[in-house]
Design an enzyme around this catalytic site. Structure first.
Site, PDB file in Angstrom:
ATOM      1  N   LYS A 154      55.180  60.185  29.239  1.00 34.16           N
ATOM      2  CA  LYS A 154      55.162  58.973  30.057  1.00 34.16           C
ATOM      3  C   LYS A 154      53.733  58.464  30.107  1.00 34.16           C
ATOM      4  CE  LYS A 154      55.587  58.489  35.043  1.00 34.16           C
ATOM      5  NZ  LYS A 154      56.469  58.744  36.207  1.00 34.16           N
TER       6      LYS A 154
ATOM      7  N   ASP B 227      55.149  53.745  32.606  1.00 39.65           N
ATOM      8  CA  ASP B 227      55.298  53.583  34.063  1.00 39.65           C
ATOM      9  C   ASP B 227      54.198  52.651  34.547  1.00 39.65           C
ATOM     10  OD1 ASP B 227      55.727  53.768  36.787  1.00 39.65           O
ATOM     11  OD2 ASP B 227      55.407  55.933  36.920  1.00 39.65           O
TER      12      ASP B 227
ATOM     13  N   GLY C 155      57.701  63.261  39.824  1.00 42.78           N
ATOM     14  CA  GLY C 155      56.749  64.206  40.415  1.00 42.78           C
ATOM     15  C   GLY C 155      55.725  63.466  41.241  1.00 42.78           C
TER      16      GLY C 155
HETATM   17  O1  OSB Z   1      54.852  56.818  39.722  1.00 45.59           O
HETATM   18  O2  OSB Z   1      55.733  58.615  39.054  1.00 45.59           O
HETATM   19  C1  OSB Z   1      54.808  58.038  39.635  1.00 45.59           C
HETATM   20  C2  OSB Z   1      52.091  60.545  40.579  1.00 45.59           C
HETATM   21  C3  OSB Z   1      51.740  60.083  41.832  1.00 45.59           C
HETATM   22  C4  OSB Z   1      52.349  58.953  42.319  1.00 45.59           C
HETATM   23  C5  OSB Z   1      53.300  58.292  41.560  1.00 45.59           C
HETATM   24  C6  OSB Z   1      53.690  58.768  40.322  1.00 45.59           C
HETATM   25  C7  OSB Z   1      53.037  59.898  39.804  1.00 45.59           C
HETATM   26  C8  OSB Z   1      53.279  60.460  38.492  1.00 45.59           C
HETATM   27  C9  OSB Z   1      52.883  61.894  38.300  1.00 45.59           C
HETATM   28  O3  OSB Z   1      53.693  59.835  37.559  1.00 45.59           O
HETATM   29  C10 OSB Z   1      53.994  62.768  37.901  1.00 45.59           C
HETATM   30  C11 OSB Z   1      53.637  64.221  38.027  1.00 45.59           C
HETATM   31  O4  OSB Z   1      53.703  64.788  39.147  1.00 45.59           O
HETATM   32  O5  OSB Z   1      53.320  64.825  37.002  1.00 45.59           O
HETATM   33 MG    MG Z   2      56.684  56.212  38.846  1.00 41.62          MG
END
Ligand code: OSB
Ligand code: MG
Length: 375
Positions: free
Chosen positions: A164, A192, A294
């Site tokens: 991602k 994302d 996450g």
């Molecule tokens: O948008 O998915 C998200 C981390 C903090 C806040 C928002 C997001 C994220 C991540 C990290 O994409 C995913 C991870 O924990 O590896």
């Molecule tokens: Mg996200």
């Protein structure tokens, strides 16, 4: 029966191995809320609050959660008898708006506690069916496309089953084009945007169709569905919603409006496991795949994500990376690991959350704590 007698709430600080940049901010260390719930039977369990330092993902922060848990969430649960964790959500929702991450921290703790008391692996308690889950990685916005390509190549070599890529205006086409051409047509890539675009960017976003992404996650506003529906009509690439899905009703709205085709479930964002399971079941019945997002959880929050992701409709790799992707040292033993095939074992050989907490290390990392008990 579950009856929580006491909750110890703490904040720990964990430095990330490397800073993580998304369109709405940069993160270099994590302030993490941890809870230990003590049942009247003597059983106890650890849980995590996923809210972060700043309200740049959702309106909640670790500080609002600290207040919400102490003043409104814990008092509803302490001393109350529940037949099962499933009954907690209704108690937490009655005349109590929002604060999903604060509610989720305690609600998920109750699920962890029920699993511990009933001597069941948490994944079994939630109805998980997988012994292993497929793992993806979320890569922050890099200085240059070349750096992104290098990180993505390393990730695929490590075995990750999905890469991602965080994007934002000015950090998108070049990055996605470089990744697609370096990694090949078959590489499982997605993007994302964390709300970085508006509907005025629809033509620009339509250009991403050529990169054959698995999905584009939450390009528009954090609480929007209607504009995502308009955007989805103009894109071939499926939209996946993250921020906008705060309950099963929002998932129903997504489907009714055509605002997206895939849902990222983060139990913290939706108020806990009961709501996550409702979203999972609704999406499964409707043919909408889900995956587990996450929030840079420590190994404690990760345990809950892994258990949830073992359910049948988690049909895409989650942002459930191994401990070493985030931390020099996690707070659990064993740490979460991924095999060379990009899979993580669901701990099914022991009751409860499946990992032990390194209490001494947690104590050492603790910057504040509070003991909550029935008043
Ligand atoms: O948008 O998915 C998200 C981390 C903090 C806040 C928002 C997001 C994220 C991540 C990290 O994409 C995913 C991870 O924990 O590896
Ligand atoms: Mg996200």
């Amino acid at each position: 029966m579950i009856c929580v007698e006491r909750i110890v709430l703490r904040e720990i600080r964990l430095p990330l191995k490397e800073p993580f940049r998304i369109s709405s901010g940069v993160l270099s260390h994590r302030r993490i809320g941890l809870l230990e719930l003590f049942d009247s039977s003597g059983a106890s369990v650890w849980a995590e609050c996923v809210a972060d330092d700043l309200p740049n993902y959702s309106p909640e922060t670790i500080d609002t959660c600290w207040i919400a848990i102490q003043q409104w969430v814990a008092p509803r649960v302490l001393g109350r008898r529940f037949d099962g964790a499933r009954d907690a959500q209704a108690v937490l929702e009655q005349d109590f708006r929002g604060h999903n991450m604060a509610k989720a921290a305690v609600e998920m703790g109750l699920w962890g506690l029920e699993a511990t008391i009933r001597a069941l692996p948490l994944a079994r308690l939630v109805g998980g069916v997988r012994e292993e889950i497929d793992v993806g990685i979320s890569l922050g916005i890099q200085q240059t496309p070349a750096l992104l390509v290098q990180k993505a190549q390393e990730a695929l070599a490590d075995g990750y089953r999905k890469v991602k890529i965080k994007i934002g205006p000015g950090k998108d086409v070049e990055y996605l084009a470089a990744a697609r051409s370096a990694l090949g047509a078959e590489a499982p890539l997605m993007a994302d945007a964390n709300n970085a675009y508006s509907l005025d960017d629809a033509d620009h976003l339509a250009r991403f169709d050529e990169f054959k992404l698995m999905m584009i996650e939450q390009p528009l506003a954090w609480d929007d569905l209607v504009r995502h529906a308009e955007l989805q009509r103009r894109l071939k690439t499926p939209l996946c919603l993250d921020e906008s899905i705060t309950s099963v009703d929002r998932a129903r709205d997504m489907v009714a409006l055509g605002a997206g085709q895939i849902v990222n479930i983060k139990p913290g964002r939706v108020g806990g496991f009961t709501q996550s399971i409702a979203i999972h079941d609704y999406c499964e019945a409707t043919g909408v795949p889900v995956w587990c997002g996450g929030m840079f959880e420590s190994g404690i929050g990760r345990a809950y994500n892994v258990a949830l992701a073992s359910m049948s409709n988690f049909r895409k790799p989650g942002d459930t990376s191994p401990s070493a992707r985030y931390w020099e040292q996690d707070v659990v033993a064993p740490e979460w690991t991924m095999n060379g095939g990009g899979r993580m074992k669901v701990p099914l050989d022991q009751p409860g959350i499946g990992v032990a907490v390194d209490v001494e290390r947690v104590e050492h990392l603790t910057v504040r704590s509070a003991v909550l008990s029935r008043t």
